[in-house]
Design a protein around this motif. Structure first.
Motif, PDB file in Angstrom:
ATOM      1  N   TYR A 119      -5.339 -76.328  26.143  1.00  0.00           N
ATOM      2  CA  TYR A 119      -4.372 -77.435  26.124  1.00  0.00           C
ATOM      3  C   TYR A 119      -4.505 -78.339  27.341  1.00  0.00           C
ATOM      4  N   PHE A 126       0.122 -73.144  12.353  1.00  0.00           N
ATOM      5  CA  PHE A 126       1.505 -72.987  11.891  1.00  0.00           C
ATOM      6  C   PHE A 126       1.580 -73.165  10.383  1.00  0.00           C
ATOM      7  N   ILE A 146       5.073 -61.420   8.925  1.00  0.00           N
ATOM      8  CA  ILE A 146       5.352 -61.207  10.355  1.00  0.00           C
ATOM      9  C   ILE A 146       4.063 -60.853  11.079  1.00  0.00           C
ATOM     10  N   PHE A 175       2.120 -63.853  11.576  1.00  0.00           N
ATOM     11  CA  PHE A 175       2.629 -64.664  12.683  1.00  0.00           C
ATOM     12  C   PHE A 175       2.044 -64.180  13.995  1.00  0.00           C
ATOM     13  N   TYR A 176       1.964 -62.853  14.121  1.00  0.00           N
ATOM     14  CA  TYR A 176       1.468 -62.305  15.376  1.00  0.00           C
ATOM     15  C   TYR A 176       0.080 -62.850  15.673  1.00  0.00           C
ATOM     16  N   LEU A 219      -0.007 -66.657  16.312  1.00  0.00           N
ATOM     17  CA  LEU A 219       0.581 -66.994  17.609  1.00  0.00           C
ATOM     18  C   LEU A 219      -0.322 -66.567  18.759  1.00  0.00           C
ATOM     19  N   ARG A 220      -1.156 -65.545  18.520  1.00  0.00           N
ATOM     20  CA  ARG A 220      -2.061 -65.100  19.559  1.00  0.00           C
ATOM     21  C   ARG A 220      -2.972 -66.259  19.991  1.00  0.00           C
ATOM     22  N   VAL A 273      -2.285 -69.496  19.522  1.00  0.00           N
ATOM     23  CA  VAL A 273      -1.431 -70.498  20.164  1.00  0.00           C
ATOM     24  C   VAL A 273      -1.201 -70.118  21.625  1.00  0.00           C
ATOM     25  N   LYS A 274      -1.010 -68.816  21.841  1.00  0.00           N
ATOM     26  CA  LYS A 274      -0.807 -68.328  23.200  1.00  0.00           C
ATOM     27  C   LYS A 274      -2.033 -68.616  24.051  1.00  0.00           C
ATOM     28  N   PHE A 296      -2.126 -72.427  24.825  1.00  0.00           N
ATOM     29  CA  PHE A 296      -1.084 -73.039  25.644  1.00  0.00           C
ATOM     30  C   PHE A 296      -0.774 -72.274  26.923  1.00  0.00           C
ATOM     31  N   MET A 297      -0.819 -70.945  26.863  1.00  0.00           N
ATOM     32  CA  MET A 297      -0.216 -70.186  27.951  1.00  0.00           C
ATOM     33  C   MET A 297      -1.207 -69.497  28.857  1.00  0.00           C
ATOM     34  N   ASP A 298      -2.347 -69.069  28.339  1.00  0.00           N
ATOM     35  CA  ASP A 298      -3.237 -68.278  29.185  1.00  0.00           C
ATOM     36  C   ASP A 298      -3.946 -69.160  30.213  1.00  0.00           C
ATOM     37  N   TYR A 330       9.375 -70.024  20.700  1.00  0.00           N
ATOM     38  CA  TYR A 330       8.213 -69.283  21.183  1.00  0.00           C
ATOM     39  C   TYR A 330       7.486 -70.114  22.235  1.00  0.00           C
ATOM     40  N   LEU A 390       8.524 -62.683  16.875  1.00  0.00           N
ATOM     41  CA  LEU A 390       8.273 -61.745  15.775  1.00  0.00           C
ATOM     42  C   LEU A 390       9.565 -61.153  15.250  1.00  0.00           C
TER      43      LEU A 390
END
Lengths: 470, 500
Positions: A355, A370, A408, A411-412, A415-416, A418-419, A422-424, B147, B167
């Motif tokens: 990002y 998404f 669910i 989603f995990y 989102l991994r 996405v993480k 954006f975040m790592d 999130y 989750l």
């Protein structure tokens, strides 16, 4: 009669004409630059796509061998759109490729095969179309000529395709043996549900399952997806799967309707294991292409749930979901293809900190993921919702509960990524990638599709109204 | 129709934020958008009052119905009753306060405010929906931005908390989804058509055995959102890792989505099952209240203190719903509003302290009243409201829940009420202890003496929330009158069952 021929077969004729145009350019002319050729090809594909919306005649040709309806026409338009988007996205990859025209010829041949397959009114015609659509695909998978993985992928694809074709042919021959006909309109009357027919159907189902990579016939998928060039991977995962699914639904709801009790249970079972296995394996992947391979396996499981519903709602939700899937999956592959063409990076770790350097591509990838996960307000939410609603129509709530819980897990893993984006933290993120204009347009089409094809209900309602003919 | 403005305004605001250039523009647009929301909410309140006082007693006011997906009989159907109006007001307060508190955010501020306002879109949509599909749609809209908010701008083990929260909430909505689909296929409006329309479904009688299957799905699903024991574990982690505004939104609004859903969907549509299962709800709610209170006593981190106390306080909401009397349900709604304002204020105060002292540990703080009198006062007010001091909203809400609960003559229910009442003592212990250690006494750390007090935006945000808290605490009747008729509508089908 000739008029009919021209009108009903117009999409196939047009694609054939495109193949010939490319062939003439290849044979007849001096060297041209790749870029000018690609502009030409993309314009031709655009014309091909737009032309699909003119005249919506229905009818049959060649003694019921070939039929077309408004729904089939729409399905062909969806495939045309997907091909156009893929072609636009592979700009940076093909820009320097030596065999540009051959690639497009093979691509259009498979498309032609898919059109005949979708429109087939006879099991032989279906088989013919299927073969025409798979054999060139193997050549396409080999198109990264220097890479060994690419050849490996092609080899795996051709062997598994040959195997599944053998299964299909075996099934078809047994059906012919027990009924004495291969015509779609005559078959239902002759299907009595005898053991041999059920066995033949199972073989056919296995053949189909290979093509759309349903567990346990999915083992070729991940390797082929990983090895093949990104453009071919996205073609495999979207277009070729969609085409087989289209004919699969109409075969189930029309031809094999008398066997509905038998196939319903098989389908539900396949759907459950496909979703679960696809999801569990997707969690562990680190290569984005492999990851999308397994996530697409899980998506097919959801499609099977939709198919298990009643014919109208089932068909409508599946066709709609595939349209949404075209947008979302191609948006994801589009980003990967742009990045991979420039940097060669395809692993999820390498996307860490993406990002910071590429905000625009990150948002596109995130929205695509998404939508694949089914988060509102993207179209993927509506697609999944309607599939599950169609599946629940028969009162099978536990099936819906299993699917919902599996969402669910999905989603995990979405989102991994996405993480990671954006975040790592990453000391060496992917450098800023410049996106060619034409790929930008393709991504924009996908994003617009993802955002608006769900919220604007008329699209789904239109598909639903087309499906009433079943 | 004007209800749709509640969706259009946040939507336009968030799009405008994306188009903005520069921090200043982003802030201005967000503030404008959030203030417009508050104005709209007050406008709605006034219109609602006028309509009611002119004698309009229909269940929902300002209804608007537009066919969305005709083939599934899905409508974009909106309307409000007293409960929804309260929730909308609460949302508007918290969002505006949240925007003000996050004024100083400078990393990726555009994305931050975009997500925050997009979240409010989901909350408004959820509260005005009268169609189960739209309701579910907006419920999920309000999950994923959280999130990103926690994962990107959070602190501590933010990735873990963000994933856990996403989750678990998605799991909740998956359960809700199964419940909704089950309800849908067991309705009948002729022609083999089914309906998602809340009001129509409440008029039909879904067979009791069907209710018994799908009520747990819907109730537990929404319960996850509102920290139903044992599905509360996302609350402490999520709240403590989130940035201040996201904590405020999570505790202030997001947890209320669950409570509202439990009332509006589970209890309203499946009264027989609610009656049948009420003892389980009460059991879990009582456990949550007591467990939450004792768990709070052990916490050293201010955000964890508030997060666990939220588990305890939301237990009162579920207790009120589970008791199934008109007063207790009114109390549950009042508790939702009160807790929303109070906890948002608490998180805002903690955020302000943390921004200055860079610690949230109770042991490391002390004597802050001397250094930052304004923030400390805010902190004390939030704490007193939390422990139920008369004159503030917490007292009113909890009192109503207890009074409603006592109306139920059953012994088990009486016992639960007594235990819940007793937990207030524990609340007082941890609140007073935390306040004493952080605010009172000598300044423990010399560095603190140089710190400044609240800035204008923080003062405005706290003032806004305190105004809400005091307005409910001093003059509860307006809230009571707003909620009671709506609670009566929810309780109405139940009375029929009890009569039998």
């Amino acid at each position: 009669m000739p008029d009919d021929f021209l009108i009903l077969l117009r999409q196939e004729l047009l694609v054939t004409a495109l193949i010939f145009i490319l062939l003439f350019i290849k044979v007849g002319s001096k060297e041209r630059s790749n870029e000018s050729l690609m502009i030409l090809v993309n314009l031709l594909l655009l014309a091909n796509f737009l032309f699909g919306f003119f005249c919506d005649e229905e009818g049959t040709l060649f003694n019921n061998m070939f039929r077309t309806t408004r729904l089939l026409n729409l399905e062909k338009n969806i495939l045309n759109l997907a091909v156009l988007i893929i072609s636009m996205q592979s700009w940076s990859w093909l820009k320097t490729h030596k065999h540009l025209l051959e690639f497009y010829m093979l691509l259009l041949s498979t498309l032609l095969g898919m059109f005949f397959m979708i429109s087939s009114g006879n099991l032989l015609m279906f088989y013919l179309g299927l073969e025409l659509s798979t054999i060139p695909l193997a050549a396409m998978a080999n198109f990264d000529l220097q890479k060994r993985e690419s050849s490996e992928a092609a080899m795996k694809l051709i062997i598994s395709s040959a195997f599944s074709s053998a299964l299909l042919l075996f099934g078809i021959s047994m059906i012919y043996g027990t009924t004495g006909t291969l015509d779609f309109s005559e078959l239902p009357a002759h299907l009595t549900g005898s053991d041999l027919q059920i066995f033949a159907f199972i073989l056919l189902l296995a053949g189909f399952a290979f093509k759309i990579s349903v567990v346990p016939f999915h083992l070729w998928t991940a390797d082929v997806y990983e090895g093949a060039p990104v453009a071919v991977t996205s073609y495999l995962s979207v277009v070729s799967k969609a085409a087989v699914l289209f004919i699969f639904i109409s075969a189930l709801y029309t031809v094999f309707k008398p066997l509905a009790d038998a196939w319903y249970n098989m389908l539900v079972l396949l759907a459950i294991i496909t979703i679960i296995i696809g999801n569990l394996f997707a969690i562990r992947q680190n290569n984005l292409k492999r990851f999308l391979a397994f996530s697409s396996i899980a998506q097919v499981g959801f499609i099977l749930i939709g198919i298990s519903g009643s014919s109208q709602a089932g068909t409508a939700s599946v066709v709609y979901f595939i349209l949404v899937y075209v947008f979302s999956n191609l948006a994801a592959f589009g980003v990967i293809s742009v990045v991979s063409a420039v940097t060669g990076k395809e692993r999820i770790d390498e996307y860490k900190g993406f990002y910071k350097t590429n905000p625009l591509l990150s948002w596109v990838l995130t929205i695509a993921l998404f939508s694949l996960a089914g988060v509102p307000p993207t179209a993927g939410f509506f697609g999944k919702f309607f599939l599950l609603m169609a599946g629940a129509g028969k009162g099978n709530y536990w099936l819906i509960a299993i699917a919902a819980l599996n969402m669910i897990i999905s989603f995990y893993y979405y989102l991994r990524i996405v993480k990671a984006i954006f975040m790592d933290e990453n000391s060496q993120p992917i450098p800023r990638v410049s996106i060619p204009f034409i790929s930008k347009v393709a991504l924009l089409i996908c994003i617009v599709g993802i955002i608006f094809s769900g919220v604007i209900s008329s699209l789904y309602e239109y598909i639903y109204s087309l499906c009433s003919s079943f | 129709m004007f209800l749709s403005l509640l969706l259009i305004v946040p939507l336009l605001t968030s799009i405008a934020i994306l188009l903005c250039k520069g921090l200043k523009q982003v802030r201005t647009i967000s503030l404008l958008g959030a203030s417009t929301q508050l104005i709209l909410a007050f406008d709605l309140l006034i219109k609602f009052w006028k309509e009611r006082s002119s004698g309009n007693t229909s269940t929902m006011l300002f209804e608007w119905d537009y066919t969305w997906f005709a083939s599934f009989n899905i409508h974009y159907h909106i309307g409000v009753d007293g409960i929804s109006v309260c929730m909308i007001l609460l949302t508007a307060f918290v969002v505006l306060a949240g925007v003000l508190v996050s004024w100083k955010i400078d990393t990726l501020s555009k994305e931050f405010f975009f997500l925050l306002l997009f979240l409010s879109l989901g909350a408004y949509g959820f509260f005005i929906s009268l169609d189960l599909f739209t309701l579910f749609f907006f419920l999920e809209v309000a999950v994923i931005p959280k999130y990103l908010l926690i994962g990107i701008w959070g602190s501590g083990k933010k990735e873990y908390s963000a994933m856990k929260l996403a989750l678990m909430l998605m799991g909740g909505s998956a359960l809700v989804f199964v419940g909704l689909v089950g309800i849908y296929f067991n309705t009948d409006v002729g022609n083999g058509q089914h309906t998602f329309n809340l009001l129509e479904i409440s008029q039909m009688h879904i067979p009791v055995h069907i209710q018994k299957i799908f009520f747990p799905f819907a109730f537990i699903g929404f319960g996850v959102f509102t920290a139903l024991f044992p599905f509360h574990t996302w609350v402490p982690d999520g709240h403590s890792s989130a940035p201040t505004a996201a904590s405020m939104f999570l505790a202030g609004i997001s947890m209320k989505l669950g409570g509202y859903g439990c009332l509006r969907v589970a209890t309203f549509l499946m009264p027989d099952a609610a009656h049948e299962y009420s003892w389980i709800i009460i059991l879990l709610a009582t456990i949550a209240i007591i467990y939450g209170a004792f768990a709070t006593m052990m916490q050293r981190d201010l955000k964890y203190i508030n997060a666990y106390s939220s588990v305890s306080h939301c237990g009162f909401v579920l207790l009120g719903i589970g008791m199934l009397t008109q007063t207790s349900i009114t109390g549950a709604v009042m508790q939702m509003v009160s807790h929303g304002l109070m906890t948002a204020l608490f998180f805002a105060a903690i955020g302000m302290l943390y921004n200055r002292t860079h610690t949230r540990m109770v042991d490391q703080l002390g004597g802050l009243l001397k250094v930052m009198p304004f923030i400390s006062t805010v902190f004390v007010i939030a704490g007193l409201c939390s422990l139920g001091l008369p004159g503030l909203s917490g007292f009113v809400a909890e009192m109503t829940v207890f009074m409603g609960s006592w109306q139920n003559p059953d012994k088990l229910y009486r016992l639960a009420t007594i235990l819940a009442c007793a937990s207030i003592v524990v609340t007082a212990v941890y609140i007073l202890r935390a306040t004493a250690k952080t605010i009172m006494g000598p300044v423990t750390n010399a560095k603190f003496t140089t710190l400044g007090d609240a800035s204008w935006n923080e003062k405005l945000a706290s003032g806004l929330l305190i105004a809400g808290i005091v307005a409910i605490g001093v003059a509860p009747f307006w809230l009571y009158q707003l909620v009671t008729p709506a609670a009566e509508n929810i309780i109405h089908p139940l009375l029929r069952i009890v009569m039998k």
